[in-house]
Motif scaffolding. Structure first.
Motif, PDB file in Angstrom:
ATOM      1  N   HIS A  29     -10.969 -24.663 -13.644  1.00 43.59           N
ATOM      2  CA  HIS A  29     -11.719 -25.920 -13.743  1.00 43.59           C
ATOM      3  C   HIS A  29     -12.184 -26.161 -15.174  1.00 43.59           C
ATOM      4  O   HIS A  29     -12.748 -25.297 -15.811  1.00 43.59           O
ATOM      5  CB  HIS A  29     -12.914 -25.857 -12.794  1.00 43.59           C
ATOM      6  CG  HIS A  29     -13.922 -26.936 -13.025  1.00 43.59           C
ATOM      7  ND1 HIS A  29     -13.625 -28.254 -12.846  1.00 43.59           N
ATOM      8  CD2 HIS A  29     -15.204 -26.892 -13.440  1.00 43.59           C
ATOM      9  CE1 HIS A  29     -14.701 -28.967 -13.134  1.00 43.59           C
ATOM     10  NE2 HIS A  29     -15.663 -28.158 -13.491  1.00 43.59           N
ATOM     11  N   THR A  30     -11.907 -27.357 -15.669  1.00 42.97           N
ATOM     12  CA  THR A  30     -12.402 -27.766 -16.978  1.00 42.97           C
ATOM     13  C   THR A  30     -13.633 -28.615 -16.759  1.00 42.97           C
ATOM     14  O   THR A  30     -13.554 -29.679 -16.147  1.00 42.97           O
ATOM     15  CB  THR A  30     -11.332 -28.598 -17.729  1.00 42.97           C
ATOM     16  OG1 THR A  30     -10.150 -27.824 -17.789  1.00 42.97           O
ATOM     17  CG2 THR A  30     -11.807 -28.973 -19.107  1.00 42.97           C
ATOM     18  N   PRO A  31     -14.807 -28.156 -17.216  1.00 45.04           N
ATOM     19  CA  PRO A  31     -16.038 -28.896 -16.954  1.00 45.04           C
ATOM     20  C   PRO A  31     -16.044 -30.277 -17.616  1.00 45.04           C
ATOM     21  O   PRO A  31     -15.479 -30.479 -18.668  1.00 45.04           O
ATOM     22  CB  PRO A  31     -17.128 -28.014 -17.545  1.00 45.04           C
ATOM     23  CG  PRO A  31     -16.509 -26.751 -17.973  1.00 45.04           C
ATOM     24  CD  PRO A  31     -15.028 -26.940 -17.962  1.00 45.04           C
ATOM     25  N   SER A  32     -16.711 -31.194 -16.959  1.00 40.51           N
ATOM     26  CA  SER A  32     -16.914 -32.531 -17.482  1.00 40.51           C
ATOM     27  C   SER A  32     -18.363 -32.624 -17.942  1.00 40.51           C
ATOM     28  O   SER A  32     -19.223 -31.896 -17.473  1.00 40.51           O
ATOM     29  CB  SER A  32     -16.660 -33.545 -16.365  1.00 40.51           C
ATOM     30  OG  SER A  32     -17.102 -34.814 -16.731  1.00 40.51           O
ATOM     31  N   ALA A  33     -18.645 -33.532 -18.842  1.00 37.99           N
ATOM     32  CA  ALA A  33     -20.023 -33.744 -19.279  1.00 37.99           C
ATOM     33  C   ALA A  33     -20.871 -34.197 -18.094  1.00 37.99           C
ATOM     34  O   ALA A  33     -22.054 -33.936 -18.021  1.00 37.99           O
ATOM     35  CB  ALA A  33     -20.065 -34.778 -20.387  1.00 37.99           C
ATOM     36  N   GLN A  34     -20.255 -34.877 -17.158  1.00 34.79           N
ATOM     37  CA  GLN A  34     -20.917 -35.336 -15.943  1.00 34.79           C
ATOM     38  C   GLN A  34     -20.592 -34.330 -14.844  1.00 34.79           C
ATOM     39  O   GLN A  34     -19.442 -33.994 -14.631  1.00 34.79           O
ATOM     40  CB  GLN A  34     -20.375 -36.718 -15.580  1.00 34.79           C
ATOM     41  CG  GLN A  34     -20.859 -37.264 -14.284  1.00 34.79           C
ATOM     42  CD  GLN A  34     -20.076 -38.501 -13.874  1.00 34.79           C
ATOM     43  OE1 GLN A  34     -19.265 -39.020 -14.630  1.00 34.79           O
ATOM     44  NE2 GLN A  34     -20.297 -38.950 -12.672  1.00 34.79           N
ATOM     45  N   SER A  35     -21.591 -33.819 -14.138  1.00 35.75           N
ATOM     46  CA  SER A  35     -21.321 -32.809 -13.119  1.00 35.75           C
ATOM     47  C   SER A  35     -21.647 -33.263 -11.696  1.00 35.75           C
ATOM     48  O   SER A  35     -21.320 -32.579 -10.749  1.00 35.75           O
ATOM     49  CB  SER A  35     -22.096 -31.534 -13.435  1.00 35.75           C
ATOM     50  OG  SER A  35     -23.478 -31.798 -13.437  1.00 35.75           O
ATOM     51  N   VAL A  36     -22.273 -34.420 -11.564  1.00 32.92           N
ATOM     52  CA  VAL A  36     -22.631 -34.948 -10.251  1.00 32.92           C
ATOM     53  C   VAL A  36     -21.774 -36.184  -9.980  1.00 32.92           C
ATOM     54  O   VAL A  36     -21.671 -37.064 -10.834  1.00 32.92           O
ATOM     55  CB  VAL A  36     -24.135 -35.328 -10.209  1.00 32.92           C
ATOM     56  CG1 VAL A  36     -24.495 -35.939  -8.876  1.00 32.92           C
ATOM     57  CG2 VAL A  36     -24.992 -34.117 -10.509  1.00 32.92           C
ATOM     58  N   PRO A  37     -21.157 -36.246  -8.803  1.00 36.85           N
ATOM     59  CA  PRO A  37     -20.335 -37.415  -8.492  1.00 36.85           C
ATOM     60  C   PRO A  37     -21.134 -38.708  -8.506  1.00 36.85           C
ATOM     61  O   PRO A  37     -22.268 -38.741  -8.042  1.00 36.85           O
ATOM     62  CB  PRO A  37     -19.818 -37.132  -7.079  1.00 36.85           C
ATOM     63  CG  PRO A  37     -20.096 -35.711  -6.804  1.00 36.85           C
ATOM     64  CD  PRO A  37     -21.201 -35.285  -7.706  1.00 36.85           C
ATOM     65  N   GLN A  38     -20.532 -39.735  -9.056  1.00 38.96           N
ATOM     66  CA  GLN A  38     -21.131 -41.066  -9.059  1.00 38.96           C
ATOM     67  C   GLN A  38     -20.285 -41.959  -8.160  1.00 38.96           C
ATOM     68  O   GLN A  38     -19.067 -42.039  -8.338  1.00 38.96           O
ATOM     69  CB  GLN A  38     -21.145 -41.652 -10.480  1.00 38.96           C
ATOM     70  CG  GLN A  38     -21.952 -40.842 -11.469  1.00 38.96           C
ATOM     71  CD  GLN A  38     -23.414 -40.775 -11.109  1.00 38.96           C
ATOM     72  OE1 GLN A  38     -24.045 -41.792 -10.844  1.00 38.96           O
ATOM     73  NE2 GLN A  38     -23.962 -39.576 -11.092  1.00 38.96           N
ATOM     74  N   SER A  39     -20.926 -42.597  -7.209  1.00 37.39           N
ATOM     75  CA  SER A  39     -20.224 -43.502  -6.313  1.00 37.39           C
ATOM     76  C   SER A  39     -19.809 -44.751  -7.080  1.00 37.39           C
ATOM     77  O   SER A  39     -20.581 -45.293  -7.869  1.00 37.39           O
ATOM     78  CB  SER A  39     -21.143 -43.889  -5.157  1.00 37.39           C
ATOM     79  OG  SER A  39     -20.489 -44.791  -4.304  1.00 37.39           O
ATOM     80  N   LEU A  40     -18.579 -45.185  -6.858  1.00 40.39           N
ATOM     81  CA  LEU A  40     -18.112 -46.431  -7.460  1.00 40.39           C
ATOM     82  C   LEU A  40     -18.484 -47.558  -6.498  1.00 40.39           C
ATOM     83  O   LEU A  40     -17.827 -47.767  -5.479  1.00 40.39           O
ATOM     84  CB  LEU A  40     -16.601 -46.388  -7.708  1.00 40.39           C
ATOM     85  CG  LEU A  40     -16.146 -45.387  -8.752  1.00 40.39           C
ATOM     86  CD1 LEU A  40     -14.628 -45.356  -8.841  1.00 40.39           C
ATOM     87  CD2 LEU A  40     -16.744 -45.709 -10.112  1.00 40.39           C
TER      88      LEU A  40
END
Length: 136
Positions: free
Chosen positions: A2-13
Motif C-alpha cells: 500500500h502506498t499511503p495517500s495524504a488523505q487517509s479517511v474516505p470522502q463521500s462523493l
C-alpha cells in the motif's frame, strides 16, 4: 504494498460534487459495455481517498426492478443462483490523466458484477489501494 495517500479517511462523493458525474460514468462503463442501457446502478457508496475511488451498489433494471441479463453471460449465472445484484468497482486516477471531473481521467482497476461473496476483499493488496476506502 500500500502506498499511503495524504488523505487517509474516505470522502463521500456527494451528488453535487463535480467529480461524481465523471467517476460514476467511468465506474458504470463495464455495465454499459455488457448490458447497454438496460442495467443501471443504484449507488450505495461512492467514496474517494486521493487517486482512488470505490463504488459499491446494486444493479437495477431500467425500470428500477430486477436487472434483465437475457442474452449475456450473466443470464445462466442468474438462472443457476450464482448471481447477486451487487456491483463494485475500483477506479484510480492516473498521474498523467486530465482533470478529476473528466471521465477519461479515471481508470478501471477492478470490478465485480454480481458477486456472491465480498469480491473486493483482496483489492487493497492486489492494487495497493487504501484499506480504509473499502471500510476495513
Amino acid at each position: 504494498m500500500h502506498t499511503p495517500s495524504a488523505q487517509s479517511v474516505p470522502q463521500s462523493l456527494d451528488p453535487d460534487d463535480p467529480v461524481r458525474k465523471a467517476v460514476h460514468h467511468a465506474a458504470t462503463a463495464p455495465l454499459r459495455e455488457v448490458f447497454g442501457d438496460r442495467v443501471q446502478v443504484e449507488v450505495e457508496r461512492l467514496d474517494r481517498i486521493g487517486p482512488w475511488v470505490f463504488l459499491q451498489g446494486r444493479t437495477r433494471g431500467a425500470d428500477g426492478g430486477r436487472p434483465n441479463y437475457a442474452g449475456t453471460v450473466y443470464e445462466s449465472r442468474r438462472a443457476d443462483g450464482v448471481m447477486s445484484d451487487a456491483y463494485a468497482v475500483l477506479l484510480r486516477k492516473t498521474d498523467d490523466a486530465g482533470a478529476d471531473n473528466d471521465a477519461e481521467s479515471w481508470r478501471l482497476s477492478d470490478q465485480a458484477i454480481g458477486p456472491t461473496d465480498v469480491a473486493w476483499l483482496t483489492w487493497p493488496d492486489k492494487h495497493a489501494a487504501p484499506r480504509a476506502l473499502f471500510g476495513f
